[in-house]
Design a protein around this motif. Structure first.
Motif, PDB file in Angstrom:
ATOM      1  N   ASN A 123       0.817  -1.221   0.000  1.00 17.52           N
ATOM      2  CA  ASN A 123       0.000   0.000   0.000  1.00 17.52           C
ATOM      3  C   ASN A 123       0.852   1.273   0.000  1.00 17.52           C
ATOM      4  N   SER A 126      -1.186   4.301   1.792  1.00 12.42           N
ATOM      5  CA  SER A 126      -2.646   4.367   1.668  1.00 12.42           C
ATOM      6  C   SER A 126      -3.250   3.523   2.794  1.00 12.42           C
ATOM      7  N   LYS A 127      -3.986   4.184   3.712  1.00  9.95           N
ATOM      8  CA  LYS A 127      -4.501   3.487   4.903  1.00  9.95           C
ATOM      9  C   LYS A 127      -6.029   3.580   4.985  1.00  9.95           C
ATOM     10  N   GLU A 128      -6.613   2.513   5.503  1.00 10.00           N
ATOM     11  CA  GLU A 128      -8.071   2.473   5.657  1.00 10.00           C
ATOM     12  C   GLU A 128      -8.478   3.178   6.950  1.00 10.00           C
ATOM     13  N   GLU A 177      -3.848   0.867   8.523  1.00  6.63           N
ATOM     14  CA  GLU A 177      -5.057   1.449   9.107  1.00  6.63           C
ATOM     15  C   GLU A 177      -4.738   2.760   9.811  1.00  6.63           C
ATOM     16  N   GLY A 223     -14.015   3.537   6.405  1.00  5.83           N
ATOM     17  CA  GLY A 223     -13.851   2.633   5.261  1.00  5.83           C
ATOM     18  C   GLY A 223     -13.138   3.269   4.081  1.00  5.83           C
ATOM     19  N   ASP A 224     -13.021   4.613   4.115  1.00  6.77           N
ATOM     20  CA  ASP A 224     -12.265   5.275   3.045  1.00  6.77           C
ATOM     21  C   ASP A 224     -10.774   4.959   3.177  1.00  6.77           C
ATOM     22  N   PHE A 225     -10.052   5.225   2.094  1.00  5.80           N
ATOM     23  CA  PHE A 225      -8.594   5.102   2.131  1.00  5.80           C
ATOM     24  C   PHE A 225      -7.988   6.497   1.945  1.00  5.80           C
TER      25      PHE A 225
END
Length: 341
Positions: free
Chosen positions: A44, A61-63, A77, A93-95
């Motif tokens: 990610n 890129s993290k949730e 996350e 829930g977005d990244f």
């Protein structure tokens, strides 16, 4: 730090011909490697490179999860509160893209990054040298005899020699030749039998083949190849370089004699005279380089019979019966001319 990095990469480019862009990309990959070392995952992650300012930004890129307590894996996350600092519109829930600070990398991860960059520099150095000498394949280079290499032959190699009808021996001798940024190898097969080589001798060699190996390029050199003579004449004779005179055919018994047939594309230029030079200056320079090897330069003729007459000069030929299809000929020569022929 950025100015120091800029100076270091510019020095690499100047001294070793390694492009700045190549090393910046290698550093970016090393940062991803360091992230992977630290968090056991890097799928990610990407790195943004500012090529103008020599800056790197590691982006993960993290949730988005509800709270800090819900963050099970900080590599993938991020809590809602932290996500909002980057993107106020972030939802569960977005990244979101979060920049990873370099001080988050552990000591082991940083060491892995340094090792990656060091390895990349070595690889690029080998590639630069390989490309440099690959461009010289089928050309001549000047080198200095560096050291003698003795290689013992295995039982299998000796058996292979017997199978070819050769007398097996216990070892072979080759020479390592310093070509500047790399060493070439002169094997027994490519040595002139009448030449003696000594450490420190400065000679010209024909580059037979350049291969990329794990420790750098393997450069096979030759002193016996007929193209060595051709390239020496190209270097010495202006008319050959500008294609006024062309080498049509050449035969060589290395260390003994070379016969070379030449033609002129300008009726006002004598091809043999151009190759010989004033008072033999041009051909003599090549004879000295070849340690006294005799060189016969003859005029090319499309008629095989006439070409053979020229090749056997100064012998007086009675007759030539040439068969172009079979590539063979019978030549009649008086007994008193045999040694000349």
């Amino acid at each position: 730090m950025n100015s120091e990095l800029k100076l270091a990469l510019e020095a690499l480019e100047r001294e070793k011909d390694i492009k700045k862009e190549t090393m910046l990309e290698a550093i970016a990959k090393s940062l991803i490697s360091a992230f992977d070392k630290q968090y056991k995952s890097s799928s990610n992650v990407h790195v943004d490179i500012d090529y103008d300012n020599f800056e790197f930004h590691v982006i993960a890129s993290k949730e988005v999860v509800p709270t800090e307590d819900d963050v099970m894996d900080p590599a993938i996350e991020v809590s809602m509160d932290e996500a909002k600092t980057v993107n106020p519109d972030a939802q569960l829930g977005d990244f979101v893209d979060i920049e990873v600070e370099s001080d988050e990398f552990g000591r082991m991860a940083a060491q892995a990054a340094r090792n990656y960059v060091t390895q990349k520099i070595r690889e690029e150095e080998r590639n630069v040298v390989f490309n440099q000498f690959q461009a010289k394949e089928k050309d001549i280079v000047t080198g200095i005899i560096r050291r003698r290499i003795v290689t013992n032959l295995s039982a299998r190699q000796k058996e292979e020699m017997r199978a070819k009808g050769l007398q097996p021996k216990d070892y072979t001798v080759s020479w390592s030749v310093n070509l500047g940024s790399a060493d070439g190898i002169l094997t027994e097969k490519e040595m002139v039998p009448t030449e003696k080589y000594n450490v420190g001798d400065r000679l010209k060699f024909y580059v037979v083949k350049v291969e990329n190996g794990p420790k750098g390029p393997r450069i096979t050199l030759s002193r016996t190849h007929h193209a060595l003579v051709e390239k020496l004449f190209e270097t010495e004779v202006t008319e050959i370089r500008d294609n006024t005179v062309e080498i049509m055919s050449i035969a060589r018994e290395a260390g003994s004699r070379t016969k070379m047939a030449v033609c002129s594309h300008n009726e006002n230029v004598d091809p043999v005279g151009a190759c010989v030079g004033v008072n033999g200056a041009r051909v003599n320079a090549i004879v000295r380089e070849l340690k006294g090897e005799k060189i016969d330069i003859i005029t090319w003729d499309d008629n095989p019979g006439n070409l053979i007459r020229n090749a056997l000069s100064p012998a007086q030929i009675v007759n030539v019966f040439a068969d172009p299809e079979e590539k063979s000929a019978n030549v009649v020569v008086p007994d008193n001319q045999l040694s000349l022929a």
